[in-house]
Design an enzyme around this catalytic site. Structure first.
Site, PDB file in Angstrom:
ATOM      1  N   TYR A   1      30.712  30.798  34.519  1.00 52.84           N
ATOM      2  CA  TYR A   1      31.345  29.479  34.555  1.00 52.84           C
ATOM      3  C   TYR A   1      32.532  29.339  33.611  1.00 52.84           C
ATOM      4  O   TYR A   1      32.734  28.297  33.001  1.00 52.84           O
ATOM      5  CB  TYR A   1      30.301  28.391  34.299  1.00 52.84           C
ATOM      6  CG  TYR A   1      29.383  28.225  35.489  1.00 52.84           C
ATOM      7  CD1 TYR A   1      29.787  27.473  36.587  1.00 52.84           C
ATOM      8  CD2 TYR A   1      28.148  28.856  35.549  1.00 52.84           C
ATOM      9  CE1 TYR A   1      28.979  27.341  37.707  1.00 52.84           C
ATOM     10  CE2 TYR A   1      27.332  28.737  36.666  1.00 52.84           C
ATOM     11  CZ  TYR A   1      27.761  27.979  37.737  1.00 52.84           C
ATOM     12  OH  TYR A   1      26.964  27.854  38.854  1.00 52.84           O
TER      13      TYR A   1
ATOM     14  N   CYS B   1      24.809  28.239  49.586  1.00 54.02           N
ATOM     15  CA  CYS B   1      25.373  29.107  48.554  1.00 54.02           C
ATOM     16  C   CYS B   1      25.534  30.504  49.141  1.00 54.02           C
ATOM     17  O   CYS B   1      24.544  31.206  49.362  1.00 54.02           O
ATOM     18  CB  CYS B   1      24.471  29.116  47.327  1.00 54.02           C
ATOM     19  SG  CYS B   1      25.070  30.241  46.056  1.00 54.02           S
TER      20      CYS B   1
ATOM     21  N   HIS C   1      28.592  26.269  48.011  1.00 55.86           N
ATOM     22  CA  HIS C   1      28.996  27.105  46.885  1.00 55.86           C
ATOM     23  C   HIS C   1      29.595  28.349  47.505  1.00 55.86           C
ATOM     24  O   HIS C   1      28.877  29.137  48.122  1.00 55.86           O
ATOM     25  CB  HIS C   1      27.780  27.535  46.058  1.00 55.86           C
ATOM     26  CG  HIS C   1      27.164  26.440  45.250  1.00 55.86           C
ATOM     27  ND1 HIS C   1      26.040  26.640  44.469  1.00 55.86           N
ATOM     28  CD2 HIS C   1      27.516  25.145  45.072  1.00 55.86           C
ATOM     29  CE1 HIS C   1      25.737  25.505  43.856  1.00 55.86           C
ATOM     30  NE2 HIS C   1      26.598  24.586  44.203  1.00 55.86           N
TER      31      HIS C   1
ATOM     32  N   ASP D   1      32.260  29.290  42.953  1.00 55.72           N
ATOM     33  CA  ASP D   1      31.019  29.524  42.205  1.00 55.72           C
ATOM     34  C   ASP D   1      31.304  30.537  41.106  1.00 55.72           C
ATOM     35  O   ASP D   1      32.456  30.674  40.687  1.00 55.72           O
ATOM     36  CB  ASP D   1      29.932  29.956  43.185  1.00 55.72           C
ATOM     37  CG  ASP D   1      28.540  29.645  42.687  1.00 55.72           C
ATOM     38  OD1 ASP D   1      28.392  29.145  41.572  1.00 55.72           O
ATOM     39  OD2 ASP D   1      27.579  29.911  43.425  1.00 55.72           O
ATOM     40  N   HIS D   2      30.292  31.234  40.695  1.00 58.73           N
ATOM     41  CA  HIS D   2      30.455  32.142  39.546  1.00 58.73           C
ATOM     42  C   HIS D   2      31.784  32.886  39.575  1.00 58.73           C
ATOM     43  O   HIS D   2      32.133  33.491  40.577  1.00 58.73           O
ATOM     44  CB  HIS D   2      29.338  33.193  39.555  1.00 58.73           C
ATOM     45  CG  HIS D   2      27.983  32.589  39.560  1.00 58.73           C
ATOM     46  ND1 HIS D   2      26.842  33.326  39.712  1.00 58.73           N
ATOM     47  CD2 HIS D   2      27.585  31.302  39.448  1.00 58.73           C
ATOM     48  CE1 HIS D   2      25.800  32.528  39.688  1.00 58.73           C
ATOM     49  NE2 HIS D   2      26.223  31.292  39.529  1.00 58.73           N
TER      50      HIS D   2
ATOM     51  N   HIS E   1      19.251  24.127  46.888  1.00 63.12           N
ATOM     52  CA  HIS E   1      19.963  25.385  46.642  1.00 63.12           C
ATOM     53  C   HIS E   1      19.029  26.539  47.013  1.00 63.12           C
ATOM     54  O   HIS E   1      17.857  26.521  46.672  1.00 63.12           O
ATOM     55  CB  HIS E   1      20.337  25.464  45.163  1.00 63.12           C
ATOM     56  CG  HIS E   1      21.246  26.590  44.813  1.00 63.12           C
ATOM     57  ND1 HIS E   1      20.838  27.900  44.737  1.00 63.12           N
ATOM     58  CD2 HIS E   1      22.573  26.594  44.525  1.00 63.12           C
ATOM     59  CE1 HIS E   1      21.873  28.666  44.406  1.00 63.12           C
ATOM     60  NE2 HIS E   1      22.934  27.897  44.282  1.00 63.12           N
TER      61      HIS E   1
HETATM   62  C1  DNO Z   1      23.863  29.076  39.421  1.00 65.63           C
HETATM   63  C2  DNO Z   1      23.726  27.817  40.130  1.00 65.63           C
HETATM   64  C3  DNO Z   1      22.289  27.402  40.175  1.00 65.63           C
HETATM   65  C4  DNO Z   1      22.161  26.020  40.746  1.00 65.63           C
HETATM   66  C5  DNO Z   1      20.762  25.534  40.842  1.00 65.63           C
HETATM   67  C6  DNO Z   1      20.697  24.253  41.606  1.00 65.63           C
HETATM   68  O1  DNO Z   1      24.906  29.358  38.911  1.00 65.63           O
HETATM   69  O2  DNO Z   1      24.294  27.847  41.370  1.00 65.63           O
HETATM   70  O3  DNO Z   1      21.792  27.428  38.880  1.00 65.63           O
HETATM   71  O4  DNO Z   1      22.858  25.131  39.939  1.00 65.63           O
HETATM   72  O5  DNO Z   1      19.938  26.456  41.437  1.00 65.63           O
HETATM   73  O6  DNO Z   1      19.561  23.569  41.255  1.00 65.63           O
END
Ligand code: DNO
Length: 346
Positions: A322, A236, A263, A308-309, A198
């Site tokens: 989340y 991401c 992501h 994602d978020h 990531h």
């Molecule tokens: C945040 C996530 C990160 C991700 C880590 C992977 O919301 O995308 O915390 O899980 O960086 O190791």
């Protein structure tokens, strides 16, 4: 592309029943949360998690994350044993049918934000980043605590870690990630698992901490450290996209075959080193989500995708980034984009 959804286990207010009702959802992204970083996950706990998902008609093929302990990143005397433990987790997850492991190599902090409940004009709220505010929370010089991290470390632990990394520096961090990959990637290849690092979030150094998974030049360097498809990326968009210099569409096309997990979220740049997380659609933020999905499709990406978020909407109070509602909207929007891109290229 397989649409997935992150699930934090039995303590997550979002349940597997919620997740399975999101259209086109194929599986969960999860982890064993009660083993500290560096520990070995029991086969039973992995099997139990898989069964819980499968019983609800969901797959469990993606782990996020198997965390990399600081000792490995620092490359100290504890690192060799911890790398061996890491390899054992990769083997066990492969045996259980996991195909992709997301992890990061960010010193001390994973994501960093200045605000967790930034108010939007429509009454929703979400995560936001403002460099000046974050710098004012430097654990070495300030008593303020960083949102989201205040319970993870004591001030003294933080100060000590920051010093160790300052002495380590960026080049040594590169060496340590290479040592890690040289041990883990052959194991992943054998286990049928794709490792997907990531990017650093945000993708630049903070408080003097080295951060290396940040931009095209560094991703090129990273992928060459061990040149195997098993050594890949979690692309991401929200993390890499925080730096407007990162040309996400170009990068996706360039890294064909090396992106295993995406992501997909949007952010709005609000100033230099300042952004807020928005709803997923292109018009909500600064990233062109259609072009991003199209680039993934054109580069024959057939890995896992997840929204994602999300913001907190409709009065939801949940785990920052989340919750259920906005991520579910994000998933549905992304599913629509994927269908449109696929059908229009036939
Ligand atoms: C945040 C996530 C990160 C991700 C880590 C992977 O919301 O995308 O915390 O899980 O960086 O190791």
């Amino acid at each position: 592309m397989k649409m997935t959804f992150r699930w934090y286990g039995d303590n997550d207010p979002v349940t597997l029943d919620h997740i399975r009702q999101i259209p086109e959802m194929t599986g969960i992204v999860s982890a064993i949360y009660n083993v500290p970083a560096g520990g070995v996950w029991s086969r039973e706990s992995i099997a139990e998690l898989k069964k819980k998902a499968n019983d609800k008609g969901l797959e469990f093929e993606v782990v996020e994350s198997v965390p990399v302990p600081e000792d490995i990143k620092l490359g100290n005397e504890k690192a060799p044993q911890l790398i061996e433990n890491y390899c054992e987790n990769v083997r066990r997850l492969g045996e259980a049918g996991v195909k992709c492991i997301c992890y990061n190599f960010m010193p001390v902090f994973d994501w960093l934000r200045s605000e967790l409940e930034h108010a939007h004009t429509d009454g929703s709220n979400g995560l936001a980043y403002d460099e000046e505010t974050v710098l004012a929370m430097n654990p070495l010089t300030s008593e303020l605590s960083l949102p989201g991290w205040d319970e993870s470390y004591t001030k003294e632990q933080l100060k000590d870690l920051l010093k160790q990394y300052e002495e380590l520096g960026e080049e040594k961090l590169w060496e340590n990630v290479k040592t890690f990959l040289e041990a883990v990637i052959p194991v992943a290849e054998e286990a049928g698992v794709k490792m997907a690092i990531h990017p650093d979030d945000p993708p630049w150094g903070i408080f003097g901490l080295p951060r290396i998974i940040t931009n095209e030049e560094n991703l090129d360097r990273f992928l060459k450290l061990v040149d195997s498809p098993a050594n890949g990326l979690t692309f991401c968009t929200g993390s890499l996209g925080a730096d407007p210099k990162n040309d996400l569409v170009k990068m996706i096309r360039k890294y064909e075959g090396r992106i295993h997990f995406a992501h997909l979220r949007n952010i709005r740049h609000t100033g230099p080193r300042q952004f807020m997380e928005t709803g997923h659609p292109s018009d909500c933020g600064s990233l062109d989500m259609y072009e991003i999905v199209k680039a993934l499709h054109d580069s024959k990406f057939d890995g896992y995708v997840r929204p994602d978020h999300g913001r907190m909407i409709w009065g939801e109070k949940g785990r920052y980034g989340y919750g259920l509602f906005d991520r579910a909207l994000g998933a549905t929007y992304l599913t629509g984009l994927i269908e449109a891109v696929e059908k229009s290229s036939k």
